[in-house]
Design an enzyme around this catalytic site. Sequence first.
Site, PDB file in Angstrom:
ATOM      1  N   PRO A 198      -2.658 -11.767  10.259  1.00  0.00           N
ATOM      2  CA  PRO A 198      -2.927 -11.600  11.697  1.00  0.00           C
ATOM      3  C   PRO A 198      -3.070 -10.120  12.021  1.00  0.00           C
ATOM      4  CG  PRO A 198      -0.613 -12.142  11.309  1.00  0.00           C
ATOM      5  CD  PRO A 198      -1.309 -12.293   9.996  1.00  0.00           C
ATOM      6  N   ASP A 199      -3.919  -9.803  12.982  1.00  0.00           N
ATOM      7  CA  ASP A 199      -4.073  -8.401  13.406  1.00  0.00           C
ATOM      8  C   ASP A 199      -3.110  -8.155  14.570  1.00  0.00           C
ATOM      9  OD1 ASP A 199      -4.979  -5.978  14.671  1.00  0.00           O
ATOM     10  OD2 ASP A 199      -6.724  -6.125  13.348  1.00  0.00           O
ATOM     11  N   ASP A 202      -4.086  -6.020   4.987  1.00  0.00           N
ATOM     12  CA  ASP A 202      -5.104  -6.850   5.645  1.00  0.00           C
ATOM     13  C   ASP A 202      -5.085  -8.283   5.112  1.00  0.00           C
ATOM     14  OD1 ASP A 202      -6.203  -4.972   7.438  1.00  0.00           O
ATOM     15  OD2 ASP A 202      -7.164  -3.937   5.756  1.00  0.00           O
ATOM     16  N   LYS A 259       9.446 -17.358 -10.081  1.00  0.00           N
ATOM     17  CA  LYS A 259       8.704 -16.290 -10.752  1.00  0.00           C
ATOM     18  C   LYS A 259       7.606 -16.883 -11.633  1.00  0.00           C
ATOM     19  CE  LYS A 259       9.373 -12.395 -13.794  1.00  0.00           C
ATOM     20  NZ  LYS A 259      10.154 -11.909 -14.912  1.00  0.00           N
ATOM     21  N   ASN A 269       0.840  -1.203   0.000  1.00  0.00           N
ATOM     22  CA  ASN A 269       0.000   0.000   0.000  1.00  0.00           C
ATOM     23  C   ASN A 269       0.875   1.253   0.000  1.00  0.00           C
ATOM     24  OD1 ASN A 269       0.560   0.809   2.851  1.00  0.00           O
ATOM     25  ND2 ASN A 269      -0.384  -1.180   3.244  1.00  0.00           N
TER      26      ASN A 269
HETATM   27  N1  CTP Z   1      -3.505  -3.189  12.304  1.00  0.00           N
HETATM   28  C1  CTP Z   1      -2.687  -4.227  12.744  1.00  0.00           C
HETATM   29  N2  CTP Z   1      -2.662  -5.403  12.075  1.00  0.00           N
HETATM   30  C2  CTP Z   1      -3.467  -5.604  11.000  1.00  0.00           C
HETATM   31  C3  CTP Z   1      -4.308  -4.562  10.541  1.00  0.00           C
HETATM   32  C4  CTP Z   1      -4.301  -3.370  11.218  1.00  0.00           C
HETATM   33  O1  CTP Z   1      -1.961  -4.043  13.727  1.00  0.00           O
HETATM   34  N3  CTP Z   1      -3.426  -6.764  10.375  1.00  0.00           N
HETATM   35  C5  CTP Z   1      -3.535  -1.942  13.069  1.00  0.00           C
HETATM   36  C6  CTP Z   1      -3.001  -0.742  12.346  1.00  0.00           C
HETATM   37  O2  CTP Z   1      -1.623  -0.561  12.593  1.00  0.00           O
HETATM   38  C7  CTP Z   1      -3.843   0.366  12.984  1.00  0.00           C
HETATM   39  C8  CTP Z   1      -5.168  -0.281  13.292  1.00  0.00           C
HETATM   40  O3  CTP Z   1      -4.888  -1.669  13.324  1.00  0.00           O
HETATM   41  O4  CTP Z   1      -3.294   0.779  14.223  1.00  0.00           O
HETATM   42  C9  CTP Z   1      -6.306   0.009  12.347  1.00  0.00           C
HETATM   43  O5  CTP Z   1      -6.035  -0.372  11.058  1.00  0.00           O
HETATM   44  P1  CTP Z   1      -7.068  -0.089   9.834  1.00  0.00           P
HETATM   45  O6  CTP Z   1      -6.435  -0.620   8.633  1.00  0.00           O
HETATM   46  O7  CTP Z   1      -7.534   1.302   9.844  1.00  0.00           O
HETATM   47  O8  CTP Z   1      -8.317  -0.929  10.268  1.00  0.00           O
HETATM   48  P2  CTP Z   1      -8.768  -2.342   9.856  1.00  0.00           P
HETATM   49  O9  CTP Z   1      -8.762  -3.201  11.054  1.00  0.00           O
HETATM   50  O10 CTP Z   1      -7.977  -2.832   8.687  1.00  0.00           O
HETATM   51  O11 CTP Z   1     -10.276  -2.100   9.422  1.00  0.00           O
HETATM   52  P3  CTP Z   1     -10.867  -1.499   8.061  1.00  0.00           P
HETATM   53  O12 CTP Z   1      -9.875  -1.782   6.980  1.00  0.00           O
HETATM   54  O13 CTP Z   1     -12.141  -2.231   7.960  1.00  0.00           O
HETATM   55  O14 CTP Z   1     -11.061  -0.050   8.307  1.00  0.00           O
END
Ligand code: CTP
Length: 401
Positions: free
Chosen positions: A302-303, A275, A285, A207
């Site tokens: 993973p979040d 995400d 490749k 991104n």
């Molecule tokens: N974040 C994270 N790990 C992920 C996705 C997000 O740690 N896999 C953290 C980002 O660093 C930020 C927060 O979560 O602090 C919010 O990220 P954002 O992209 O705005 O939210 P999303 O959870 O992706 O939700 P959406 O895309 O639906 O707005």
Amino acid sequence: MSDKRVLLIIGGGIAAYKSLELIRLLAKAGVKSRAILTKAGAEFVTPLSVGSLTQDKVYQDLFNLTDESEMGHIELSRSADLIVVAPATADLIAKAAHGLANDLASTTLLATDTPVLMAPAMNVRMWQHAATQRNVARLQADGVHFVGPDEGEMACGEYGPGRMSEPQAILGAIKTLLADGPLKGKRALVTAGPTVEPIDPVRFISNRSSGKQGYAIAAALAELGADVTLVSGPTNLPAPLGVRRVSVETAHQMLEASEASLPLDVAVMVAAVADWRPAEAADAKLKKDKGGVQAISLVENPDILATLSKPGKKRPKLIVGFAAETDHVEEHARAKIAKKGCDWIVANDVSGDVMGGDNNQVLLITKDGSEAWPHMAKDAVAKRLAIEIAQALAGRSALKK
Ligand code: CTP
């Protein structure tokens, strides 16, 4: 600053003469200095001029019996609050990166657990050489701080980065590192930049995040005295002064590096983590003539914010997430606090030119209050957020309820 002490290592470079001015500036600022002059350094400045300015003995030889009985090299390395290497030559940097200990300067650097600041000075080609860049990255990951080098005309007639920073700039960096800020002793993590998720060895999904806001926050926390780890996806930014940078590419690597930085007092998750990632990254490749790619199936990453926010003994005391929104900013951001379990969200409206730009307009949202900040530079957002964090960790919230 009057109770602070600096151990200055003067390496062998033409810029050694600037170190004499640095000693003078340190004395003016009330900081006591003691010097190690390397063999090569003594080709450029004399022990007599260094010693007259430090008003102390100048340490030169590792195997000097009198020196060792008066003050061993181990004790010497621990007699200061900060070790400053100026000029830090390519040779000194390489020795420190590899843990060599074959003279007093390198032995001192290996024997110490005192913070180290290096002011590199060398020919532009030497600075840009892959070996030097590798050594600098290694030392940064080990927690060594750097100031400069500057870009400009060099003593050898070439032009480019490699000139040692001016004594005033080195003094500024020393003051930052010696400052007893309100976050002294606190451990902070900042994630920043994009993540890069491979499709095959040459292609990826990513991104437009520049990392500017995250880097500014890492710098602001360090300025207030925090011990900062910056886990960063690929960016074009230099590591801020006083910050330990860990470079990663994928979301998985970012999670692993973030967890490795525990225990923490505060975590600020600014990274634009991808995400999703391709379900499979091809080892070779992908070729057009083999049918190409019909579709890329994606799996969720993973979040990192949610993982660190899980309740438990290891949870950082304060966790700040960022939310990039284009509409219903406060509503969406509040939902994110609940969903991810963090304490605060800094919400920004990214419908304009925030990504990659120098300015930002944010809303700071906590569980019991919110504050809209004016449109300001990312650096200013970072400084204000760092102060809010310091207040919160001290048990005082400046936020209006
Ligand atoms: N974040 C994270 N790990 C992920 C996705 C997000 O740690 N896999 C953290 C980002 O660093 C930020 C927060 O979560 O602090 C919010 O990220 P954002 O992209 O705005 O939210 P999303 O959870 O992706 O939700 P959406 O895309 O639906 O707005």
